[in-house]
Design an enzyme around this catalytic site. Structure first.
Site: not given
Ligand code: ARG
Length: 471
Positions: A282, A276, A155, A289
């Site tokens: 970043k 970025s 969980h 992804e």
């Protein structure tokens, strides 16, 4: 006559023709198509339908067409509707009218699905090797981090301590099942439909078994109608890919989460990350992804093909041409993605200190309940008693292991001084020495077993051929 009448009709025809053409995507079947045609020329000669000289002419011509493809010299002509018509058209230009004999008794219906099977079997081998590469990266990483204890989650809440290697190996076995399933799909793909004609079967007495054997198939299809319209092997392959993609996606998502600052457990190597354009600080795990994102695409192709197939009446229908772009896209996706996944794992930086730092001693509550069990308290009761200890510690703002013995004994007299020995994450992991457990010895055994099953057996090996149900 309207001024634009002729032009309009021509334009419409051109559009419909382009709508139906498949050569822009089935071009990649050229090698399988030529291989199938060479074998078919031999089958025609064996059946006495063409002379040995004609057979040799056809084979020489087909080999020349193949050489043109390989040299990038093949010129697609406007009338080349698909790869089959393109190859035959060029063969005619090279060898003359004898080219017209090649298609005797054959239909593009049995030809296209034969080509697709041959092509897919080749790509399955590439994918199998890529999967082994990913499994190898996992095993190597697991072996180099055998000492590292981390929080295990259910969980998404800290649950029980695990070895990092144990977590990593949990993906090895998913990919192992994927590899087994691929072999299974390959067995049903290795069935030859050539000789089925358009739907009713070849009328010229060609030897289908010899033809199949020559092409490396291990069986012939048992029914000509089923032979031309069966795309189960494409569906099975896409379903295989969808499940593999689900595994890749879950691996990616876990690593994305763990590479976020809130966890800080891992860091993706610069080679697999990007920056970025706006925020100079970043570092984004783009590779991961995309591994997660490709799930939608691959699952979509499976759903798409099933939907195309479900309403088809018996026999070949042009709708079946829709099998190819889905299949090719999935193959291309996975052939890039699997090596990326292996690279991410191989180069992953593991921040063991961060994993250790967030180990919360409440993860040892189960071990504490087990401690009471060993003193004779029934588990259901010990579970409840330790729950009370956790609550008491929280009330006092103390870690569980700092709760004084008097507090423990007020909860149950079976608690004694030795209870504090439970608060040792390594010890907790070591007690899970059952087969498949997270103890270092069990994980070492698991890795040994993994190395054994990670054999490099090709899916076209003799052993997997024999297990086919047909021949
Ligand atoms: N390009 C077609 C396909 O991919 C080849 C088979 C065409 N057969 C036919 N009867 N039109 O399915």
């Amino acid at each position: 006559m309207v001024l634009w009448g002729g032009r309009f009709a021509a334009e419409t025809d051109e559009l419909v023709r382009r709508f139906g053409d498949s050569i822009r995507f089935d071009y990649r079947l050229y090698e399988a198509d030529i291989r199938g045609s060479i074998a078919y020329a031999r089958a025609l000669a064996r059946a006495g339908l063409i002379t040995p000289e004609e057979r040799n002419q056809l084979i020489a011509g087909l080999e020349q067409v193949r050489a043109e493809f390989e040299a990038g010299a093949f010129q697609v002509q406007p009338d080349d509707e698909d790869i089959h018509t393109g190859v035959e058209r060029r063969l005619g230009e090279l060898v003359g009218p004898v080219a017209g004999k090649l298609h005797t008794g054959r239909s593009r219906n049995d030809q296209v699905t034969t080509d697709l099977r041959l092509y897919l079997l080749g790509e399955m081998e590439v994918l199998r090797e890529a999967l082994v590469g990913l499994q190898g990266a996992i095993v190597e990483k697991a072996e180099t981090h055998l000492d590292l204890v981390m929080p295990g989650y259910t969980h998404l809440q800290q649950a029980q301590p695990l070895l990092f290697s144990h977590w990593l190996m949990s993906f090895f076995w998913k990919f192992q099942r994927d590899r087994e399933r691929l072999g299974d799909v390959a067995r049903r793909t290795r069935v030859c439909p050539l000789g089925s004609g358009a739907l009713a079967g070849n009328p010229f007495g060609i030897d289908r078994r010899a033809l199949a054997a020559e092409l490396g198939f291990s069986a012939v299809s048992a029914n000509s109608l089923d032979g031309v319209e069966d795309r189960d092997y494409v569906v099975e392959f896409l379903a295989w890919a969808a499940l593999l993609q689900v595994h890749l996606s879950r691996l990616a998502e876990t690593l994305i989460l763990w590479s976020s600052r809130a966890f800080g457990f891992v860091e993706v190597d610069d080679a697999y990350a990007t920056g970025s354009s706006l925020m100079p600080q970043k570092k984004n795990p783009d590779g991961l992804e995309l591994m997660r994102g490709k799930g939608g695409r691959v699952i979509g192709h499976l759903t798409g093909l099933l939907t195309t197939l479900k309403g088809l009446p018996s026999g070949y229908n042009k709708d079946l041409q829709e099998d190819k772009e889905a299949l090719f896209d999935v193959i291309d996706t996975l052939e890039m993605e699997l090596p990326v996944a292996a690279g991410v794992i191989r180069t992953l930086k593991v921040h063991g200190d961060r994993m250790t730092a967030v180990l919360d001693d409440r993860m040892l509550a189960t071990d504490l309940a087990d401690y009471l069990v060993r003193k004779g308290v029934p588990f259901r009761q010990s579970h409840h008693l330790v729950g009370r200890a956790v609550r008491r510690a929280e009330e006092l703002g103390l870690p569980l292991k700092a709760l004084p013995l008097a507090e423990y004994q007020a909860i149950h007299p079976a608690f004694a001084d030795d209870l504090y020995a439970v608060f040792d994450f390594r010890r907790s992991v070591e007690t899970r020495s059952v087969e498949g457990g997270t103890s270092p010895a069990a994980v070492r055994a698991q890795i040994e077993e993994a190395r054994k099953v990670m054999t490099n057996e090709s899916i076209t090996s003799e052993q997997s051929k024999r297990s086919t149900q047909y021949l």
